[in-house]
Motif scaffolding. Structure first.
Motif, PDB file in Angstrom:
ATOM      1  N   UNK A 141       0.866  -1.181   0.000  1.00 21.34           N
ATOM      2  CA  UNK A 141       0.000   0.000   0.000  1.00 21.34           C
ATOM      3  C   UNK A 141       0.902   1.230   0.000  1.00 21.34           C
ATOM      4  N   UNK A 142       0.811   2.019  -1.070  1.00 21.85           N
ATOM      5  CA  UNK A 142       1.666   3.184  -1.272  1.00 21.85           C
ATOM      6  C   UNK A 142       0.911   4.435  -0.844  1.00 21.85           C
ATOM      7  N   UNK A 143       1.322   5.047   0.275  1.00 19.19           N
ATOM      8  CA  UNK A 143       0.621   6.207   0.802  1.00 19.19           C
ATOM      9  C   UNK A 143       0.659   7.382  -0.168  1.00 19.19           C
ATOM     10  N   UNK A 144       1.786   7.597  -0.835  1.00 16.87           N
ATOM     11  CA  UNK A 144       1.895   8.703  -1.796  1.00 16.87           C
ATOM     12  C   UNK A 144       0.933   8.508  -2.967  1.00 16.87           C
ATOM     13  N   UNK A 145       0.874   7.288  -3.488  1.00 17.16           N
ATOM     14  CA  UNK A 145      -0.039   6.996  -4.598  1.00 17.16           C
ATOM     15  C   UNK A 145      -1.482   7.202  -4.156  1.00 17.16           C
ATOM     16  N   UNK A 146      -1.769   6.833  -2.919  1.00 15.40           N
ATOM     17  CA  UNK A 146      -3.109   7.021  -2.376  1.00 15.40           C
ATOM     18  C   UNK A 146      -3.481   8.503  -2.367  1.00 15.40           C
ATOM     19  N   UNK A 147      -2.532   9.363  -1.960  1.00 16.55           N
ATOM     20  CA  UNK A 147      -2.787  10.810  -1.949  1.00 16.55           C
ATOM     21  C   UNK A 147      -3.073  11.312  -3.361  1.00 16.55           C
ATOM     22  N   UNK A 148      -2.297  10.842  -4.333  1.00 20.48           N
ATOM     23  CA  UNK A 148      -2.525  11.236  -5.732  1.00 20.48           C
ATOM     24  C   UNK A 148      -3.944  10.873  -6.170  1.00 20.48           C
ATOM     25  N   UNK A 149      -4.398   9.691  -5.776  1.00 19.88           N
ATOM     26  CA  UNK A 149      -5.749   9.270  -6.123  1.00 19.88           C
ATOM     27  C   UNK A 149      -6.792  10.148  -5.441  1.00 19.88           C
ATOM     28  N   UNK A 150      -6.556  10.475  -4.187  1.00 17.72           N
ATOM     29  CA  UNK A 150      -7.490  11.329  -3.448  1.00 17.72           C
ATOM     30  C   UNK A 150      -7.587  12.716  -4.071  1.00 17.72           C
ATOM     31  N   UNK A 151      -6.460  13.205  -4.604  1.00 20.95           N
ATOM     32  CA  UNK A 151      -6.451  14.529  -5.236  1.00 20.95           C
ATOM     33  C   UNK A 151      -7.235  14.540  -6.555  1.00 20.95           C
ATOM     34  N   UNK A 152      -7.584  13.355  -7.035  1.00 19.18           N
ATOM     35  CA  UNK A 152      -8.417  13.262  -8.233  1.00 19.18           C
ATOM     36  C   UNK A 152      -9.808  12.724  -7.899  1.00 19.18           C
ATOM     37  N   UNK A 153     -10.062  12.488  -6.603  1.00 20.79           N
ATOM     38  CA  UNK A 153     -11.319  11.863  -6.215  1.00 20.79           C
ATOM     39  C   UNK A 153     -11.936  12.453  -4.966  1.00 20.79           C
ATOM     40  N   UNK A 154     -11.969  11.631  -3.911  1.00 20.97           N
ATOM     41  CA  UNK A 154     -12.748  11.988  -2.716  1.00 20.97           C
ATOM     42  C   UNK A 154     -12.329  13.287  -2.052  1.00 20.97           C
ATOM     43  N   UNK A 155     -11.036  13.631  -2.139  1.00 20.14           N
ATOM     44  CA  UNK A 155     -10.567  14.830  -1.430  1.00 20.14           C
ATOM     45  C   UNK A 155     -10.841  16.121  -2.183  1.00 20.14           C
ATOM     46  N   UNK A 156     -11.215  16.030  -3.459  1.00 24.24           N
ATOM     47  CA  UNK A 156     -11.353  17.238  -4.291  1.00 24.24           C
ATOM     48  C   UNK A 156     -12.321  18.252  -3.695  1.00 24.24           C
ATOM     49  N   UNK A 157     -13.580  17.882  -3.405  1.00 24.70           N
ATOM     50  CA  UNK A 157     -14.495  18.899  -2.862  1.00 24.70           C
ATOM     51  C   UNK A 157     -14.088  19.393  -1.478  1.00 24.70           C
ATOM     52  N   UNK A 158     -13.476  18.524  -0.690  1.00 22.68           N
ATOM     53  CA  UNK A 158     -13.056  18.924   0.658  1.00 22.68           C
ATOM     54  C   UNK A 158     -11.936  19.959   0.601  1.00 22.68           C
ATOM     55  N   UNK A 159     -10.981  19.738  -0.306  1.00 22.46           N
ATOM     56  CA  UNK A 159      -9.853  20.668  -0.430  1.00 22.46           C
ATOM     57  C   UNK A 159     -10.304  21.978  -1.062  1.00 22.46           C
ATOM     58  N   UNK A 160     -11.184  21.925  -2.042  1.00 26.72           N
ATOM     59  CA  UNK A 160     -11.679  23.151  -2.666  1.00 26.72           C
ATOM     60  C   UNK A 160     -12.447  24.000  -1.656  1.00 26.72           C
ATOM     61  N   UNK A 161     -13.186  23.340  -0.767  1.00 25.28           N
ATOM     62  CA  UNK A 161     -13.931  24.081   0.255  1.00 25.28           C
ATOM     63  C   UNK A 161     -12.993  24.756   1.244  1.00 25.28           C
ATOM     64  N   UNK A 162     -11.898  24.094   1.575  1.00 27.14           N
ATOM     65  CA  UNK A 162     -10.949  24.639   2.560  1.00 27.14           C
ATOM     66  C   UNK A 162      -9.960  25.611   1.925  1.00 27.14           C
ATOM     67  N   UNK A 163      -9.592  25.326   0.655  1.00 23.03           N
ATOM     68  CA  UNK A 163      -8.611  26.151  -0.051  1.00 23.03           C
ATOM     69  C   UNK A 163      -9.178  26.514  -1.430  1.00 23.03           C
ATOM     70  N   UNK A 164     -10.092  27.484  -1.483  1.00 26.77           N
ATOM     71  CA  UNK A 164     -10.753  27.833  -2.751  1.00 26.77           C
ATOM     72  C   UNK A 164      -9.747  28.210  -3.839  1.00 26.77           C
ATOM     73  N   UNK A 165     -10.025  27.711  -5.046  1.00 27.65           N
ATOM     74  CA  UNK A 165      -9.170  28.026  -6.179  1.00 27.65           C
ATOM     75  C   UNK A 165      -8.039  27.058  -6.412  1.00 27.65           C
ATOM     76  N   UNK A 166      -7.982  25.966  -5.622  1.00 24.96           N
ATOM     77  CA  UNK A 166      -6.879  25.008  -5.765  1.00 24.96           C
ATOM     78  C   UNK A 166      -7.269  23.809  -6.632  1.00 24.96           C
ATOM     79  N   UNK A 167      -8.511  23.811  -7.144  1.00 26.62           N
ATOM     80  CA  UNK A 167      -8.969  22.713  -7.995  1.00 26.62           C
ATOM     81  C   UNK A 167      -9.127  23.212  -9.424  1.00 26.62           C
TER      82      UNK A 167
END
Length: 200
Positions: free
Chosen positions: A30-56
């Motif tokens: 299980x590659x933690x870095x690869x997991x983060x890359x996947x999250x940045x294209x999936x589940x984490x996208x709306x959460x990060x945009x809400x916290x850091x507007x303009x980063x998506x």
């Protein structure tokens, strides 16, 4: 019960190469870095945009924009980690559960900042990938856009290699070539064969 081996090492030590060796030996990683890359294209996208507007952009986290939003801002970095770390941990737990259900004897958690984040508590043992500092620097400085200053900043955030080696249960020295590293890994696999992991 699957034996959970943590895999870590400072930048440029050969951790990714060692992880590939495990995969080629039939051990799931299980590659933690690869997991983060996947999250940045999936589940984490709306959460990060809400916290850091303009980063998506185009439906995915733009890493350059996100870096600019958190660079030099420890409070912002903590907010980002509060979003990402639980999601990575959830994926890791699902990975371990799948390995256990499949009756696998060994599984590897590839975590770059394993000791720095307390990840060793989730592992039965830890393997540290290492190499002399001069070889490490030579490898890293060959990377595009890497400078001695950037390398120094990265190393300042990581636990010193000597301390990682002191805490490790196993070591793989990648400075003597792939064949020797594979030999060391083979010895570790033989040492772990049939060793049960602790109940979780």
């Amino acid at each position: 019960m699957s034996f959970i081996l943590g895999l870590t090492g400072s930048i440029g030590m050969g951790k990714s190469t060692t992880a590939d060796m495990f995969r080629r030996s039939g051990v799931p990683v299980h590659d933690a870095d690869h997991c983060v890359h996947q999250l940045y294209r999936g589940r984490a996208v709306p959460l990060i945009e809400a916290e850091f507007p303009g980063t998506v952009a185009a439906g995915a986290v733009d890493r350059t924009r996100l870096s600019a939003a958190v660079l030099g801002r420890p409070d912002a970095l903590k907010r980002l980690e509060a979003i990402i770390h639980p999601l990575v941990r959830e994926a890791e737990e699902a990975f371990v559960a799948r390995c256990r259900s499949a009756g696998l004897g060994l599984a590897v958690l590839d975590i770059p900042l394993l000791f720095e984040t307390g990840g060793q508590a989730r592992c039965d043992a830890v393997l540290v990938v290492t190499a002399p500092a001069a070889i490490q620097a030579e490898r890293v400085l060959r990377r595009p856009e890497m400078t001695p200053e950037k390398l120094a900043a990265i190393l300042a955030r990581q636990m010193p290699d000597a301390e990682k080696r002191r805490r490790a249960h196993f070591l793989v020295d990648t400075s003597r070539g792939l064949v020797e590293a594979q030999r060391q890994l083979g010895s570790i696999l033989r040492a772990l064969a049939g060793r049960p992991g602790r109940a979780r």
